[in-house]
Scaffold this motif. Structure first.
Motif, PDB file in Angstrom:
ATOM      1  N   ALA A  51      42.045 -55.035   2.952  1.00  9.71           N
ATOM      2  CA  ALA A  51      43.227 -55.898   3.060  1.00  9.71           C
ATOM      3  C   ALA A  51      44.280 -55.428   2.077  1.00  9.71           C
ATOM      4  O   ALA A  51      43.960 -54.929   0.989  1.00  9.71           O
ATOM      5  CB  ALA A  51      42.859 -57.355   2.784  1.00  9.71           C
ATOM      6  N   VAL A  52      45.543 -55.586   2.495  1.00  5.96           N
ATOM      7  CA  VAL A  52      46.672 -55.268   1.619  1.00  5.96           C
ATOM      8  C   VAL A  52      47.660 -56.424   1.671  1.00  5.96           C
ATOM      9  O   VAL A  52      47.709 -57.175   2.649  1.00  5.96           O
ATOM     10  CB  VAL A  52      47.380 -53.954   2.037  1.00  5.96           C
ATOM     11  CG1 VAL A  52      46.440 -52.777   1.939  1.00  5.96           C
ATOM     12  CG2 VAL A  52      47.971 -54.059   3.434  1.00  5.96           C
ATOM     13  N   LYS A  53      48.423 -56.549   0.595  1.00  3.47           N
ATOM     14  CA  LYS A  53      49.453 -57.591   0.544  1.00  3.47           C
ATOM     15  C   LYS A  53      50.641 -57.058  -0.236  1.00  3.47           C
ATOM     16  O   LYS A  53      50.485 -56.452  -1.299  1.00  3.47           O
ATOM     17  CB  LYS A  53      48.905 -58.849  -0.121  1.00  3.47           C
ATOM     18  CG  LYS A  53      49.855 -60.049  -0.049  1.00  3.47           C
ATOM     19  CD  LYS A  53      49.220 -61.290  -0.641  1.00  3.47           C
ATOM     20  CE  LYS A  53      49.246 -61.219  -2.140  1.00  3.47           C
ATOM     21  NZ  LYS A  53      49.269 -62.475  -2.843  1.00  3.47           N
ATOM     22  N   LEU A  54      51.827 -57.255   0.334  1.00  2.00           N
ATOM     23  CA  LEU A  54      53.073 -56.889  -0.333  1.00  2.00           C
ATOM     24  C   LEU A  54      54.013 -58.069  -0.168  1.00  2.00           C
ATOM     25  O   LEU A  54      54.523 -58.319   0.922  1.00  2.00           O
ATOM     26  CB  LEU A  54      53.675 -55.627   0.296  1.00  2.00           C
ATOM     27  CG  LEU A  54      54.981 -55.126  -0.312  1.00  2.00           C
ATOM     28  CD1 LEU A  54      54.787 -54.669  -1.753  1.00  2.00           C
ATOM     29  CD2 LEU A  54      55.552 -53.989   0.525  1.00  2.00           C
ATOM     30  N   GLY A  55      54.173 -58.837  -1.241  1.00  3.65           N
ATOM     31  CA  GLY A  55      54.958 -60.067  -1.146  1.00  3.65           C
ATOM     32  C   GLY A  55      54.329 -60.999  -0.129  1.00  3.65           C
ATOM     33  O   GLY A  55      53.122 -61.245  -0.172  1.00  3.65           O
ATOM     34  N   PRO A  56      55.090 -61.500   0.836  1.00  2.00           N
ATOM     35  CA  PRO A  56      54.523 -62.416   1.821  1.00  2.00           C
ATOM     36  C   PRO A  56      53.799 -61.711   2.964  1.00  2.00           C
ATOM     37  O   PRO A  56      53.144 -62.344   3.779  1.00  2.00           O
ATOM     38  CB  PRO A  56      55.762 -63.149   2.354  1.00  2.00           C
ATOM     39  CG  PRO A  56      56.869 -62.153   2.215  1.00  2.00           C
ATOM     40  CD  PRO A  56      56.549 -61.343   0.982  1.00  2.00           C
ATOM     41  N   LYS A  57      53.922 -60.377   3.034  1.00  4.69           N
ATOM     42  CA  LYS A  57      53.321 -59.635   4.142  1.00  4.69           C
ATOM     43  C   LYS A  57      51.902 -59.220   3.807  1.00  4.69           C
ATOM     44  O   LYS A  57      51.631 -58.723   2.708  1.00  4.69           O
ATOM     45  CB  LYS A  57      54.135 -58.381   4.458  1.00  4.69           C
ATOM     46  CG  LYS A  57      55.553 -58.633   4.888  1.00  4.69           C
ATOM     47  CD  LYS A  57      56.210 -57.299   5.172  1.00  4.69           C
ATOM     48  CE  LYS A  57      57.712 -57.403   5.141  1.00  4.69           C
ATOM     49  NZ  LYS A  57      58.334 -56.084   5.049  1.00  4.69           N
TER      50      LYS A  57
ATOM     51  N   GLU B 185      56.959 -57.353  -5.452  1.00  2.00           N
ATOM     52  CA  GLU B 185      57.084 -55.944  -5.071  1.00  2.00           C
ATOM     53  C   GLU B 185      55.786 -55.151  -5.268  1.00  2.00           C
ATOM     54  O   GLU B 185      55.744 -53.952  -5.002  1.00  2.00           O
ATOM     55  CB  GLU B 185      58.227 -55.271  -5.848  1.00  2.00           C
ATOM     56  CG  GLU B 185      58.000 -55.153  -7.341  1.00  2.00           C
ATOM     57  CD  GLU B 185      58.437 -56.383  -8.145  1.00  2.00           C
ATOM     58  OE1 GLU B 185      58.488 -56.278  -9.377  1.00  2.00           O
ATOM     59  OE2 GLU B 185      58.724 -57.432  -7.533  1.00  2.00           O
ATOM     60  N   ASP B 186      54.725 -55.796  -5.755  1.00  2.00           N
ATOM     61  CA  ASP B 186      53.447 -55.115  -5.974  1.00  2.00           C
ATOM     62  C   ASP B 186      52.638 -55.026  -4.684  1.00  2.00           C
ATOM     63  O   ASP B 186      52.566 -55.984  -3.919  1.00  2.00           O
ATOM     64  CB  ASP B 186      52.604 -55.860  -7.013  1.00  2.00           C
ATOM     65  CG  ASP B 186      53.219 -55.834  -8.405  1.00  2.00           C
ATOM     66  OD1 ASP B 186      54.028 -54.925  -8.684  1.00  2.00           O
ATOM     67  OD2 ASP B 186      52.890 -56.725  -9.206  1.00  2.00           O
ATOM     68  N   LEU B 187      52.008 -53.879  -4.465  1.00  2.00           N
ATOM     69  CA  LEU B 187      51.073 -53.712  -3.349  1.00  2.00           C
ATOM     70  C   LEU B 187      49.669 -54.002  -3.879  1.00  2.00           C
ATOM     71  O   LEU B 187      49.199 -53.332  -4.793  1.00  2.00           O
ATOM     72  CB  LEU B 187      51.130 -52.295  -2.788  1.00  2.00           C
ATOM     73  CG  LEU B 187      50.148 -51.996  -1.647  1.00  2.00           C
ATOM     74  CD1 LEU B 187      50.492 -52.814  -0.399  1.00  2.00           C
ATOM     75  CD2 LEU B 187      50.123 -50.501  -1.326  1.00  2.00           C
TER      76      LEU B 187
ATOM     77  N   LEU C 143      47.450 -49.461   6.896  1.00  2.00           N
ATOM     78  CA  LEU C 143      47.696 -50.868   6.571  1.00  2.00           C
ATOM     79  C   LEU C 143      48.872 -51.006   5.602  1.00  2.00           C
ATOM     80  O   LEU C 143      49.709 -51.903   5.743  1.00  2.00           O
ATOM     81  CB  LEU C 143      46.439 -51.515   5.987  1.00  2.00           C
ATOM     82  CG  LEU C 143      45.275 -51.738   6.956  1.00  2.00           C
ATOM     83  CD1 LEU C 143      44.031 -52.186   6.197  1.00  2.00           C
ATOM     84  CD2 LEU C 143      45.642 -52.754   8.030  1.00  2.00           C
ATOM     85  N   ALA C 144      48.932 -50.114   4.608  1.00  2.00           N
ATOM     86  CA  ALA C 144      50.046 -50.155   3.650  1.00  2.00           C
ATOM     87  C   ALA C 144      51.373 -49.961   4.384  1.00  2.00           C
ATOM     88  O   ALA C 144      52.347 -50.692   4.140  1.00  2.00           O
ATOM     89  CB  ALA C 144      49.851 -49.090   2.574  1.00  2.00           C
ATOM     90  N   GLN C 145      51.413 -49.003   5.309  1.00  2.00           N
ATOM     91  CA  GLN C 145      52.639 -48.768   6.078  1.00  2.00           C
ATOM     92  C   GLN C 145      53.024 -49.994   6.897  1.00  2.00           C
ATOM     93  O   GLN C 145      54.201 -50.305   7.049  1.00  2.00           O
ATOM     94  CB  GLN C 145      52.465 -47.554   6.994  1.00  2.00           C
ATOM     95  CG  GLN C 145      52.474 -46.240   6.241  1.00  2.00           C
ATOM     96  CD  GLN C 145      52.155 -45.057   7.132  1.00  2.00           C
ATOM     97  OE1 GLN C 145      51.692 -45.205   8.260  1.00  2.00           O
ATOM     98  NE2 GLN C 145      52.392 -43.860   6.616  1.00  2.00           N
ATOM     99  N   SER C 146      52.024 -50.702   7.407  1.00  2.00           N
ATOM    100  CA  SER C 146      52.310 -51.859   8.261  1.00  2.00           C
ATOM    101  C   SER C 146      52.978 -53.008   7.505  1.00  2.00           C
ATOM    102  O   SER C 146      53.598 -53.870   8.114  1.00  2.00           O
ATOM    103  CB  SER C 146      51.025 -52.353   8.947  1.00  2.00           C
ATOM    104  OG  SER C 146      50.209 -53.069   8.048  1.00  2.00           O
ATOM    105  N   VAL C 147      52.848 -53.025   6.168  1.00  2.00           N
ATOM    106  CA  VAL C 147      53.529 -54.059   5.378  1.00  2.00           C
ATOM    107  C   VAL C 147      54.756 -53.497   4.649  1.00  2.00           C
ATOM    108  O   VAL C 147      55.335 -54.150   3.783  1.00  2.00           O
ATOM    109  CB  VAL C 147      52.571 -54.765   4.374  1.00  2.00           C
ATOM    110  CG1 VAL C 147      51.465 -55.493   5.118  1.00  2.00           C
ATOM    111  CG2 VAL C 147      52.009 -53.786   3.346  1.00  2.00           C
ATOM    112  N   GLY C 148      55.119 -52.257   4.985  1.00  2.00           N
ATOM    113  CA  GLY C 148      56.336 -51.675   4.424  1.00  2.00           C
ATOM    114  C   GLY C 148      56.149 -50.888   3.148  1.00  2.00           C
ATOM    115  O   GLY C 148      57.097 -50.676   2.403  1.00  2.00           O
TER     116      GLY C 148
ATOM    117  N   MET D  14      59.505 -52.760 -11.723  1.00  2.00           N
ATOM    118  CA  MET D  14      58.884 -51.597 -11.080  1.00  2.00           C
ATOM    119  C   MET D  14      57.629 -52.037 -10.327  1.00  2.00           C
ATOM    120  O   MET D  14      56.819 -52.790 -10.851  1.00  2.00           O
ATOM    121  CB  MET D  14      58.513 -50.568 -12.139  1.00  2.00           C
ATOM    122  CG  MET D  14      57.924 -49.311 -11.561  1.00  2.00           C
ATOM    123  SD  MET D  14      57.660 -48.098 -12.869  1.00  2.00           S
ATOM    124  CE  MET D  14      56.534 -47.018 -12.040  1.00  2.00           C
ATOM    125  N   SER D  15      57.506 -51.582  -9.100  1.00  2.00           N
ATOM    126  CA  SER D  15      56.356 -51.995  -8.295  1.00  2.00           C
ATOM    127  C   SER D  15      55.080 -51.292  -8.761  1.00  2.00           C
ATOM    128  O   SER D  15      55.115 -50.171  -9.262  1.00  2.00           O
ATOM    129  CB  SER D  15      56.617 -51.692  -6.817  1.00  2.00           C
ATOM    130  OG  SER D  15      56.723 -50.310  -6.611  1.00  2.00           O
TER     131      SER D  15
END
Length: 196
Positions: A107-113, A62-64, A180-185, A1-2
């Motif tokens: 800054a945000v990060k989701l996996g490699p994005k 899968e974590d933001l 920013l969150a939307q930009s990384v999916g 679960m993310s």
């Protein structure tokens, strides 16, 4: 679960995500050197530090991960956290009756994005009397806050005008964070608290 991981120990940032947005948040403060680099522009510094914080936190693919860094600027000088009552007093005197800028790097990060940006808000304080400054310093509130004040607390009575995002001044511009969150999916609504 993310999960949504906040790479900050700031209670104000946590309150914005949990209390204001109703999100389920895991707090995991990032341990990074926050020293400025020689000749580094404040906007570049807050964005660099926010990026370093998201990278410093252990997360599943899968974590933001969300991080931010905030500074206050007056007369081109960066005001960080005062740490002592004397420094807080001097900072508040410098802000009295004047406009200053608050820069928050996010800054945000989701996996490699990853994605990051900087939010700028202008704040004008009314003229503060020496006794008001001393009273505020004596509350202890300014000691751990950039620029020696918390707009969401007692210092809200000092603000004459604000141009920009109040949540940016608190430490996490929610509108920019959502973009920013939307930009990384990712979507912040995916991390809503369920049940009680």
């Amino acid at each position: 679960m993310s999960r949504l991981i906040l790479a900050s120990g700031s209670p104000r940032r946590r309150e914005l995500l949990v209390d204001r947005l109703g999100l389920d948040v895991v707090v995991s403060p990032a341990d990074v050197d926050e020293s400025p680099r020689h000749g580094e522009a404040p906007a570049a510094m807050v964005q660099r530090l926010a990026r370093r914080k998201v990278s410093a936190v252990e997360a599943e693919m899968e974590d933001l991960v969300v991080a931010a860094d905030t500074v206050v600027i007056v007369d081109g000088e960066v005001l960080g956290k005062p740490g002592t009552p004397d420094k807080a007093r001097l900072m508040l005197q410098a802000l009295s009756g004047r406009e200053h800028s608050v820069l928050t790097g996010v800054a945000v990060k989701l996996g490699p994005k990853g994605a990051s940006g900087v939010d700028r808000t202008k704040v004008r304080f009314r003229r503060l009397s020496p006794s008001e400054i001393q009273w505020y310093v004596d509350t202890g509130e300014p000691l751990d806050k950039a620029g020696a004040y918390g707009i969401q607390g007692i210092a809200g009575i000092f603000v004459e005008h604000l141009e920009g995002s109040e949540t940016s001044v608190i430490g996490l511009p929610l509108g920019r964070l959502a973009v920013l969150a939307q930009s990384v999916g990712a979507s912040l609504t995916d991390y809503r608290r369920t049940g009680t």
